[in-house]
Design a protein around this motif. Sequence first.
Motif, mmCIF file in Angstrom:
data_model
loop_
_atom_site.group_PDB
_atom_site.id
_atom_site.type_symbol
_atom_site.label_atom_id
_atom_site.label_comp_id
_atom_site.label_asym_id
_atom_site.label_seq_id
_atom_site.Cartn_x
_atom_site.Cartn_y
_atom_site.Cartn_z
ATOM 1 N N THR A 224 -13.652 -7.781 5.225
ATOM 2 C CA THR A 224 -13.655 -6.669 4.277
ATOM 3 C C THR A 224 -13.430 -5.335 4.986
ATOM 4 O OG1 THR A 224 -15.201 -7.900 2.885
ATOM 5 C CG2 THR A 224 -14.967 -5.548 2.453
ATOM 6 N N ALA A 225 -12.559 -4.516 4.416
ATOM 7 C CA ALA A 225 -12.295 -3.193 5.000
ATOM 8 C C ALA A 225 -11.990 -2.198 3.877
ATOM 9 C CB ALA A 225 -11.154 -3.295 5.997
ATOM 10 N N GLU A 226 -11.228 -1.169 4.161
ATOM 11 C CA GLU A 226 -11.094 -0.019 3.269
ATOM 12 C C GLU A 226 -10.328 -0.301 1.979
ATOM 13 O OE1 GLU A 226 -9.300 3.037 5.591
ATOM 14 O OE2 GLU A 226 -10.821 2.950 7.167
ATOM 15 N N THR A 227 -9.426 -1.267 1.975
ATOM 16 C CA THR A 227 -8.524 -1.412 0.818
ATOM 17 C C THR A 227 -9.151 -2.135 -0.366
ATOM 18 O OG1 THR A 227 -7.528 -3.410 1.749
ATOM 19 C CG2 THR A 227 -6.448 -1.292 2.225
ATOM 20 N N HIS B 290 -8.599 -1.382 8.690
ATOM 21 C CA HIS B 290 -8.248 -0.675 7.460
ATOM 22 C C HIS B 290 -8.027 -1.630 6.288
ATOM 23 C CE1 HIS B 290 -6.318 2.028 4.634
ATOM 24 N NE2 HIS B 290 -5.238 1.241 4.621
ATOM 25 N N THR C 215 -7.511 2.275 15.953
ATOM 26 C CA THR C 215 -8.134 2.586 14.668
ATOM 27 C C THR C 215 -9.082 1.472 14.282
ATOM 28 O OG1 THR C 215 -6.327 1.517 13.456
ATOM 29 C CG2 THR C 215 -6.114 3.883 13.879
ATOM 30 N N SER C 216 -9.972 1.787 13.357
ATOM 31 C CA SER C 216 -10.869 0.762 12.836
ATOM 32 C C SER C 216 -10.108 -0.085 11.821
ATOM 33 C CB SER C 216 -12.086 1.416 12.174
ATOM 34 O OG SER C 216 -11.673 2.277 11.127
ATOM 35 N N SER D 79 -6.935 -2.229 -5.733
ATOM 36 C CA SER D 79 -7.444 -2.870 -4.525
ATOM 37 C C SER D 79 -6.358 -3.772 -3.935
ATOM 38 C CB SER D 79 -8.676 -3.724 -4.835
ATOM 39 O OG SER D 79 -9.792 -2.924 -5.121
ATOM 40 N N THR E 41 -8.332 -4.930 4.056
ATOM 41 C CA THR E 41 -9.091 -6.140 3.739
ATOM 42 C C THR E 41 -8.136 -7.323 3.793
ATOM 43 O OG1 THR E 41 -10.708 -5.012 2.349
ATOM 44 C CG2 THR E 41 -10.383 -7.360 1.952
ATOM 45 N N GLU F 49 0.831 -1.206 0.000
ATOM 46 C CA GLU F 49 0.000 0.000 0.000
ATOM 47 C C GLU F 49 0.865 1.256 0.000
ATOM 48 O OE1 GLU F 49 -3.781 2.077 2.290
ATOM 49 O OE2 GLU F 49 -2.758 0.366 3.238
#
Length: 331
Positions: A327-330, A290, A287-288, A271, A292, A256
Amino acid sequence: MAKPVITLSDVAAAAGVSLSTASKALNGTDRISAATRQHVRTTADQLGFRHNALARSFARGRSQTIGVLTHRASNPFTRVVLATAATELGAKEQAILLYDARIDDHDVTESILQLRARRIDGVIVIGTGTSFPTPSLTSRFDVPVIYAFTYTENPDDVTITSDDDAIGRIAIQHLLSKGRRKIAHITAEPHDNAAVKRAASAKEMLAEAGLAWAAPVRFGRWREDWGAEAAAAVLAESPDVDAIFCGSDAIARGTERAVRAAGRDVPGDVSLIGVDNWEQLMHDQRTSQHLTTVDVGLEEIGRQVAAQLLEPDPKPGIQYVAPQIVTAETT
């Protein structure tokens, strides 16, 4: 001042029954009425009576103790399997005796001798992953042995572990479901069992969709810096890549960083999906979620190991735990 220990004699006296009747009621043996059994048990609960585990073990001919051998107890993956198995076994009045040793080294012999001297009822061998095999120790014990989050070269060893084939397939399925078609893969060494199996099954999943890798698979290390290095090379060679399957969350973090440094948006342009569910594993509450990722099922491995170790005849061979997408932000 410590509270006095409540004995079986105290329970018998309070319930108005003989010591023999109280013992039979609490151990579920012999023919006594259901009403008497319930009365004695209720009395025992009210008094806060707890069985003497040592006396019960002598009576049953069992120690009610499970030996655990770990390669590295401080490893985050090991800790999850160990904690879950210990919780499950504790609920069944089984104690844990932990020996942390290099399982592939000579010093494991001393741990084995000490466990055998303790007259344990079973053994759990917890590995640190499926990258390389753990030596089979089954023949060195005369009690059931179950292997967790690893594998051995003995096909008859009772083994419960993560499913690397399914991990590769589910990761690609997720990326395809997001409309991605130009997918690359960055993973660990080409002789690493987990890396090879995940890459092979991911390639098969792509082929079933009529696709191939958008760039040659990059084999390297389970490290963040390798993810950054490999991702930069992938983007330079194949700038139209729209998704990268990373063999671990550490690789994904580095990937990333490189993708963003190249001016690409995540997940808009590219992605990313990793493996391990590291953010949850480390219990980072700051943090939540982040990234995936693929959760490999460590807690379920621990639960199944504890359950099967207490069965009369555990099933031989490897049993796989299904992975789950987080599943998350990425993506």
